[in-house]
Scaffold this active site. Structure first.
Site, PDB file in Angstrom:
ATOM      1  CG  ASP A 168      -2.054  -0.952   1.159  1.00 42.89           C
ATOM      2  OD1 ASP A 168      -2.144  -1.677   0.154  1.00 42.89           O
ATOM      3  OD2 ASP A 168      -2.830  -1.034   2.120  1.00 42.89           O
ATOM      4  CG  ASP A 393      -9.081  -5.886   6.289  1.00 43.00           C
ATOM      5  OD1 ASP A 393      -7.989  -6.461   6.217  1.00 43.00           O
ATOM      6  OD2 ASP A 393     -10.114  -6.312   5.728  1.00 43.00           O
TER       7      ASP A 393
END
Ligand code: BGC
Length: 454
Positions: A168, A393
């Protein structure tokens, strides 16, 4: 392999039988003496081929306790998600203990996630890290250097150490900056200060200096970089990072897609070029929305070619995280829709049941995906489980913590979205704990919706 082209031809299962890890398990009484003399075996083309991969006992215990005995023996990624993770935190052993346990297991390979860049996760809050945007020197000296020192211990020379490099990070510098509607000030800052590029380069160079490490760089997933505007420019940026801070392309063994995401491995009933009602779904379906790819396998294979074309070695291999992209259960389509309306066709045919491809947090309806497998398809080194199934998450509401975790509304099921998911509902499950913490209800759903079924 990339640093030793002669090694490829000499690799064989028989030779692997002589590798240090095998000696450790067969002659356990000699373990210490053997370890101190061991030197790393030459890099192999695909480290997963024929390898027994380390099973993290901490994750396995939680999976077993939650009714997941059927998958508890599967290898999962070990996340070094803050400096404290190197020495170990409450309930989780540190890096050295993981490596020791891997040697005790007779494993050939262990998967470590390098995830602690300055200003981490600049377009989301759930996994913001402990380091501020300018803390690059802390990243180098207090995070990467200690990891390299531990991994370089000759006791671990018989292990292939796969490093998943900074998920990411670089993709955010393409899609969430500048004049794009999706830009965030935090990503603009990380682009301007150069610390993602510098940090990734440093990690690649230092980790790549050990002979038994295999670095794989994160390429997001098809619902992130699959559009033409992102695909090529991101490949160039990966190359820039792989030649920064002393790194070279020889420090890169391959790339990984879909880490901790939910992108389906294969859309079985259509691709972007499928014509419905006279138009390709690529342009006629809001869900596909001009993306070149509708699934992870086609995306990863195409990206491999792209990366070679921008200067990476032609023997790079790809990994796909399949831990939570199964999309099984009763709602899984079993045939292509017969509709001649492209919108209806795609919505009735698609296996990926997300509301929008930009949704990433604790997705409702997801299931365990393909079990970890070596060499499943051309160009793919392995299907892997880097995100341990059952770990959240992100929290669905604000929770105080000392892990640098923020509250991202993409994890709130009542949130109506932002430009990054084109203002759709988040699709997140309710009542989620902090990212990385055990999320029992999600684990149960992942088991129920596994595909292939358990
Ligand atoms: C979290 C990490 C965690 C990892 C694996 C990430 O989203 O930020 O803390 O270790 O997921 O569950």
């Amino acid at each position: 392999m990339h640093t030793n082209p002669l090694a490829r031809g000499t690799w064989s299962p028989a030779r692997r039988g002589l590798a240090a890890a095998a000696v450790f398990t067969l002659v356990s009484g000699l373990l210490v003496g053997q370890a101190s003399q061991a030197s790393a075996a030459p890099r192999v083309d695909n480290p997963y081929e024929g390898a027994t991969v380390y099973v993290n006992p901490d994750w396995a215990a939680k999976a077993t306790a939650s009714g997941g005995a059927a998958i508890a023996d599967q290898p999962t990624g070990v996340w070094m998600d803050r400096r404290a993770a190197i020495t170990g935190t409450e309930g989780a052993r540190g890096l050295r203990e993981h490596l020791d346990t891997a040697v005790e297991q007779g494993a050939d390979l262990i998967q470590i996630v390098i995830y602690n860049l300055p200003g981490r996760d600049c377009a989301a809050l759930a996994s913001n890290g402990e380091l501020g945007p300018d803390d690059i020197e802390i990243y180098k000296s207090e995070y990467i250097d200690p990891i390299v020192e531990i991994m370089g211990d000759p006791a671990y020379a018989g292990l292939r150490i796969v490093n998943i490099i900074e998920i990411d990070s670089l993709p955010n510098l393409i899609t969430n900056v500048g004049s794009r509607e999706t830009a965030t000030p935090e990503c603009d800052e990380m682009l301007a200060n150069g610390n993602y590029v510098e940090g990734v380069g440093y990690a690649l160079a230092q980790l790549g200096s050990l002979e038994n490490t295999y670095n794989y760089i994160d390429i997001g997933h098809h619902g992130w970089l699959g559009w033409d505007d992102n695909f090529g420019p991101a490949a160039e940026l990966f190359h820039e990072a792989a030649t920064a801070a002393g790194a070279t392309v020889d420090d890169v063994h391959g790339f990984i897609s879909n880490t901790a995401n939910y992108g389906v491995l294969r859309e079985e009933f259509f691709d972007a070029d499928t014509v419905v009602g006279g138009r390709p779904v690529r342009e006629a379906s809001t869900f596909v929305d001009w993306n070149r790819y509708v699934d992870e396998l086609s995306y990863a294979q195409a990206y491999r070619d792209e990366l070679v074309s921008v200067g990476f070695n032609d023997d790079i291999g790809m990994l796909i995280d399949t831990s939570r992209n199964g999309w099984g259960g009763p709602d899984r389509p079993t045939q292509a829709s017969t509709s001649t309306d492209p919108e209806t066709f795609v919505n009735e045919s698609r296996i990926d049941r997300r509301i929008h491809l930009g949704n990433w947090c604790n997705q409702s309806g997801a299931g365990i995906g393909e079990r970890p497998t070596a060499s499943p398809e051309s160009g793919i080194d392995a299907y892997v489980w880097i995100k341990p199934p059952g770990e959240s998450d992100g929290a669905s509401r604000e929770i105080q913590n000392d892990e640098g975790k923020g509250f991202d509304r993409m994890c709130d099921p009542t949130y109506e979205g932002n430009p990054r998911n084109q203002n759709n509902m988040s699709g997140a499950l309710p009542d989620a704990p902090l990212s990385g913490h055990w999320f029992e209800a999600q684990f149960q759903e992942l088991l129920r919706n596994a595909y292939p079924p358990l």
